[in-house]
Enzyme design. Structure first.
Site, PDB file in Angstrom:
ATOM      1  CE  LYS A 234      -3.077   2.583   3.121  1.00  0.00           C
ATOM      2  NZ  LYS A 234      -3.696   2.585   4.465  1.00  0.00           N
ATOM      3  CG  ASP A 239      -5.545   8.368   4.666  1.00  0.00           C
ATOM      4  OD1 ASP A 239      -6.390   9.015   4.014  1.00  0.00           O
ATOM      5  OD2 ASP A 239      -5.843   7.413   5.413  1.00  0.00           O
ATOM      6  CE  LYS A 246      -6.280   9.064   8.144  1.00  0.00           C
ATOM      7  NZ  LYS A 246      -6.737   7.902   8.934  1.00  0.00           N
ATOM      8  CG  ASP A 257      -1.958   5.356   5.251  1.00  0.00           C
ATOM      9  OD1 ASP A 257      -1.873   4.319   5.929  1.00  0.00           O
ATOM     10  OD2 ASP A 257      -3.002   5.717   4.689  1.00  0.00           O
ATOM     11  CG  ASP A 316      -9.668   7.709   7.100  1.00  0.00           C
ATOM     12  OD1 ASP A 316      -8.614   7.743   6.431  1.00  0.00           O
ATOM     13  OD2 ASP A 316      -9.689   7.754   8.346  1.00  0.00           O
ATOM     14  CD  GLU A 318      -6.776   5.556   2.454  1.00  0.00           C
ATOM     15  OE1 GLU A 318      -5.637   5.228   2.800  1.00  0.00           O
ATOM     16  OE2 GLU A 318      -7.679   5.825   3.266  1.00  0.00           O
ATOM     17  NE  ARG A 320     -10.635  -1.126   4.117  1.00  0.00           N
ATOM     18  CZ  ARG A 320     -11.060  -1.340   5.357  1.00  0.00           C
ATOM     19  NH1 ARG A 320     -12.117  -2.092   5.572  1.00  0.00           N
ATOM     20  NH2 ARG A 320     -10.430  -0.800   6.386  1.00  0.00           N
TER      21      ARG A 320
END
Length: 469
Positions: A234, A239, A246, A257, A316, A318, A320
């Protein structure tokens, strides 16, 4: 971007000093034996052979004759990895050789910890003076090349995670992958921006389209013989949470991230440096999840590369989404082992904390090999359940899948089940890692850290039945 860290062991010479390693249970024997000449000094300074407790031992002229470091109790060693690495900061520069009653695994842990303790992230403090550090003679029976490859791969991972998003976006992550390709003679390509739609990566595009830094799919291949290994990481370079923004407390660490991508790049470097007899593929969906007028919206429904539809109930969640397209691509050709790594859920941290790397697999043999590799690589991992009873939780009714079910429980498990829907490979492992050390630890300073890479490196011979590794 490639890591500038280079690690090495010293060669033994007449100037090499002894570093006596003493377990707490063996202190009395040491003070009446090899350490008899310094027994009074050691008692006066309160030396009790605690894990990592180090004393420099003087010669007759007041110079440095040797040193002693405690290995502590068995319980202390179970509680703290790389405890001997504390000695690196306590010793003067020079070459040192371990002496004492150490097992093979203890020698390996000591040598690896020594190397990792040499890591520094000084990119933003270029004028900072760093003192010369002591070097270790690699203990007998320890594979020096393997440990150096581990340390240098880990340094790359840490550098990438530690770099702020202003200097590490999707393009710079592409540069890191291309740098590895150039260094090791691999082939690499990047599919960027609107080309993602043309080549059917709709969810990678949807997550990253709001950023002025174009989203992309990175693809590296190395090796021509042996079993096929595919790594998917990933690469969300920052993010914000998207429109489901967030809070500031949740955004502070979001430069990390892309920790999954950083970790698979570190593992790929280890594999290529050691010339493991396999065919390697690395896939990284690299994006920023930010806010703009064209950002992904809650309740949007996306059609994935695999054809499954996904209702977006939280922008949030995202990671996956971008992994799903990359996993679908990975499964369009045969692979002997597919591994995904991601800083995917806060639920994983609640379950196991920051020190363990939780992983998911349906294959008991893979799990057993990985558990053994975690011990060998001083890289703890913990198997989590792919609990089939929760499958219905990720099915919203309006689409095939829900990216953020309102179940309220088992968030890491439901995320892993979501990813499994996009995997056709028979042998698959998913890691939900943290990628960050919250406090300074021996050989692991506060900041970015790799999790699972060394465990996997040590497990690959068993997982893939490699003839030589």
């Amino acid at each position: 971007m490639t890591s500038s860290h280079r690690f090495t062991f010293a060669s033994p010479t007449t100037d090499t000093r002894a570093l006596h390693v003493v377990k707490a249970d063996d202190l009395t024997a040491f003070l009446s034996g090899p350490g008899a000449g310094w027994a009074g000094w050691l008692r006066a300074t309160g030396f009790e052979a605690g894990l990592g407790d180090c004393r420099v031992l003087p010669d007759a002229s007041g110079g440095v004759a040797a040193a002693v470091v405690g290995l502590g109790t068995a319980q202390a060693r179970r509680r703290l990895r790389f405890g001997l690495a504390k000695a690196v900061a306590a010793l003067p520069a020079g070459d040192w050789a371990l002496t004492g009653d150490l097992t093979g695994p203890e020698k390996t842990e000591a040598a690896l910890g020594w190397l990792l303790a040499g890591y520094r992230f000084d990119r933003y403090r270029p004028g900072r003076k760093v003192a010369d550090r002591p070097l270790l003679v690699c203990p007998e029976g320890v594979d020096a090349a393997r440990l150096i490859a581990m340390a240098e791969g880990e340094a790359l991972t840490r550098d990438l995670i530690n770099t702020p998003a202003q200097d590490l976006g999707p393009e710079e992550l592409e540069g890191a992958l291309m740098g590895l390709a150039d260094r090791f003679g691999a082939k690499a390509r990047a599919i960027c921006g609107e080309a993602l739609l043309d080549q059917n990566f709709p969810m990678i595009h949807a997550v990253g389209r709001a950023s002025p830094r174009a989203p992309r799919l990175l693809d590296l291949r190395w090796g021509t013989d042996g079993p096929a290994l595919t790594l998917v990481g990933k690469g969300v370079c920052f993010d914000t949470g998207g429109l489901n923004l967030k809070p500031s407390s949740g955004m502070n660490l979001m430069k990390k991230d892309m920790g999954g991508a950083a970790t698979v790049l570190g593992l790929a470097q280890m594999i290529m440096a050691l010339k493991l007899p396999l065919r390697l593929r690395v896939l990284i969906p690299a994006v920023e999840n930010v806010v703009a007028g064209n950002a992904l919206k809650p309740k949007d429904i996306l059609t994935s590369r695999k054809g499954l539809t996904v209702e977006v109930n939280d922008t949030d969640a995202e990671g996956r989404l971008v992994l799903a397209d990359a996993l679908a691509l990975a499964c369009e050709e045969d692979t002997d082992l597919l591994i995904s790594m991601a800083t995917l859920t806060g639920a994983a941290r609640v379950a196991v904390g920051p020190d363990l790397a939780p992983f998911y697999t349906d294959d008991a043999d893979l799990a057993a090999a990985l558990e053994a590799g975690a011990i060998a690589g001083c890289d703890p991992a913990w198997r989590m359940p792919l609990h089939d009873a929760y499958e219905t939780v990720i099915e919203p009714g309006i689409a095939d899948l829900d990216n953020a079910p309102g179940f309220g429980f088992a968030g890491s498990i439901t995320a892993a089940l979501f990813l499994r829907r996009f995997v056709d490979a028979r042998r698959y492992i998913h890691f939900d890692i943290y990628g960050h050390t919250p406090t300074d630890q021996p050989a692991r300073p506060k900041g970015g850290v790799g999790q699972g890479a060394r465990a996997l490196l040590c497990a690959l011979p068993a997982m893939l039945k490699l003839e030589a590794a």
